[in-house]
Design an enzyme around this catalytic site. Structure first.
Site, PDB file in Angstrom:
ATOM      1  N   ASP A  56     -41.006 -19.412 -17.892  1.00  0.00           N
ATOM      2  CA  ASP A  56     -41.682 -18.428 -17.589  1.00  0.00           C
ATOM      3  C   ASP A  56     -43.226 -18.673 -17.738  1.00  0.00           C
ATOM      4  O   ASP A  56     -44.195 -17.204 -17.904  1.00  0.00           O
ATOM      5  CB  ASP A  56     -41.433 -17.108 -18.346  1.00  0.00           C
ATOM      6  CG  ASP A  56     -39.731 -16.398 -17.814  1.00  0.00           C
ATOM      7  OD1 ASP A  56     -39.950 -16.421 -16.638  1.00  0.00           O
ATOM      8  OD2 ASP A  56     -39.173 -16.446 -18.615  1.00  0.00           O
ATOM      9  N   ASP A 112     -36.600 -16.670  -9.848  1.00  0.00           N
ATOM     10  CA  ASP A 112     -37.719 -16.228 -10.451  1.00  0.00           C
ATOM     11  C   ASP A 112     -38.708 -17.480 -10.566  1.00  0.00           C
ATOM     12  O   ASP A 112     -39.811 -17.559 -10.495  1.00  0.00           O
ATOM     13  CB  ASP A 112     -37.345 -15.525 -11.817  1.00  0.00           C
ATOM     14  CG  ASP A 112     -36.511 -14.640 -11.764  1.00  0.00           C
ATOM     15  OD1 ASP A 112     -35.392 -15.017 -11.191  1.00  0.00           O
ATOM     16  OD2 ASP A 112     -36.510 -13.474 -12.243  1.00  0.00           O
TER      17      ASP A 112
END
Length: 408
Positions: free
Chosen positions: A118, A181
């Site tokens: 992330d 993602d």
């Protein structure tokens, strides 16, 4: 131009949904951006004194107070990113000061071992936007260091970046897992490769995008949430859904990440393979939307039309569609993408979806992790981030400005 405007005026029609009318018209972006900045002021007045856990993440359904996180949470980059966007939209120095403050809280992420994929969400949304707007050399150093850290998760035998380097249910740890993602985090690698970083970062990003294209999508171009690979051979073991309804369902936010990610990959590479694929994953999403263009959290949930919506997916897609419309060669299709994006933003800017007096977020009705019962029908920070990003992009296009100049 008159022909395009005529087409657009005809395209924005009134549709009837369950007896109520939804009116689509040209959105007043100045007014919508002003609404966002007024909500930001409310949030800033509510920040806790706790300097360890002071970054807004979500406001649960029916509540008014933000749930706060620290810099390690995957959502930590969205608040500083919103503040940078607010500064971009208003030139208010208060937003710049707060954006710098919240961005700098994330600095340790650039020097520690990668905990997960992330870093793009965290660092590029914060320092990336900050560098784009200020050219602060300190920000650039942090971005480059973070890109190198993210690259340590790349497995050349598989061809993708490892998303979760730790046990996660149904991921068959210690095998290699990649979630859709992760497409968003490639933007930081592309940028770093072109701004003083290792050129290998570009190759990693391309490899990840192409391997994901091959293994993450079904024949109808809908996406799995996660794919598990054999870490030694690179062979695909299985495709699964961690946050969606079922392994074979189209989870709305996952498809949104794909639309946004492959549009960005085309921008960075100009490889027509990515442009064609971005349109394929977009078209299957658009075909299945309800009339107000805000998706249910998963397109396959049997509870529809009583299933929760996901405004965050709509915000992500609206921003992506505005950019995709500038790349698409077919003018009719390009106009359709632009129009759909404006319609989505019109719905998001309505009383049904804006938080207004209910809380200090921008939007209501996002769904985080429904299978876990987490952040269902909530206000979530990443919905606000992409909503404001999309409004700024649309404002530039309405003024006839080049969108490219507004991108990181």
């Amino acid at each position: 131009m008159a022909t395009i405007n005529t087409f657009r005026n005809l395209f924005f029609t009134v549709v009837v949904v369950l007896g109520s009318k939804i009116s689509f018209g040209q959105l007043n972006t100045r007014q919508s951006i002003a609404y966002c900045t007024s909500q930001i002021h409310k949030t800033l007045s509510q920040l806790p004194a706790d300097s360890v856990k002071n970054i807004p993440r979500s406001i649960l359904s029916g509540q008014q107070q933000w749930q706060f996180i620290n810099y390690q949470d995957w959502c930590s980059g969205f608040c500083p990113g919103i503040l940078w966007y607010a500064y971009e939209g208003t030139h208010d120095q208060k937003f710049k000061t707060q954006a710098d403050k919240f961005s700098r809280e994330l600095t340790p992420l650039s020097t520690r071992k990668a905990f997960d994929h992330d870093l793009g969400f965290q660092i590029f949304n914060s320092f990336g936007n900050g560098y784009r707007l200020t050219k602060n050399p300190d920000y650039k150093k942090i971005i480059l260091a973070s890109a190198d850290t993210l690259a340590t998760l790349f497995n050349p035998k598989v061809g993708t970046i490892l998303s979760w380097p730790r046990p996660v249910p149904n991921m068959e740890w210690p095998q290699h897992n990649t979630i859709i993602d992760n497409m968003i985090n490639l933007e930081m690698l592309f940028w770093a490769s072109k701004n003083g970083g290792d050129k290998r970062l570009y190759d990693i990003a391309v490899s990840h995008a192409k391997t994901t294209m091959k293994n993450h999508f079904r024949l109808d171009y809908t996406s799995y949430h996660a794919v598990v690979y054999d870490k030694e051979t690179g062979k695909k073991i299985k495709g699964v859904t961690h946050q969606g309804y079922a392994d074979d369902s189209m989870w709305a936010r996952g498809q949104a990440w794909a639309i946004y990610g492959y549009t960005m990959c085309y921008r960075e590479t100009k490889d027509p393979l990515f442009l064609d694929f971005a349109q394929e994953v977009t078209d299957v999403y658009l075909q299945r939307l309800p009339a107000d263009l805000i998706p249910y959290w998963d397109f396959s949930d049997p509870a529809i039309p009583k299933a929760p919506r996901d405004a965050s997916a709509a915000a992500v897609v609206s921003s992506a569609l505005l950019e995709l419309s500038t790349f698409t060669k077919d003018k009719i299709k390009a106009n359709t993408y632009r129009d759909k994006a404006e319609q989505m933003l019109t719905s998001l800017s309505s009383v049904q979806y804006q938080s207004r007096q209910k809380n200090s977020a921008f939007l209501l009705h996002s769904t985080g992790h429904k299978p876990n019962g987490s952040e269902v029908d909530a206000s979530i920070i990443y919905a606000d981030y992409y909503y404001l990003e999309a409004l700024l992009r649309l404002q530039r296009l309405q003024k006839g400005l080049n969108l490219r100049n507004a991108l990181k």
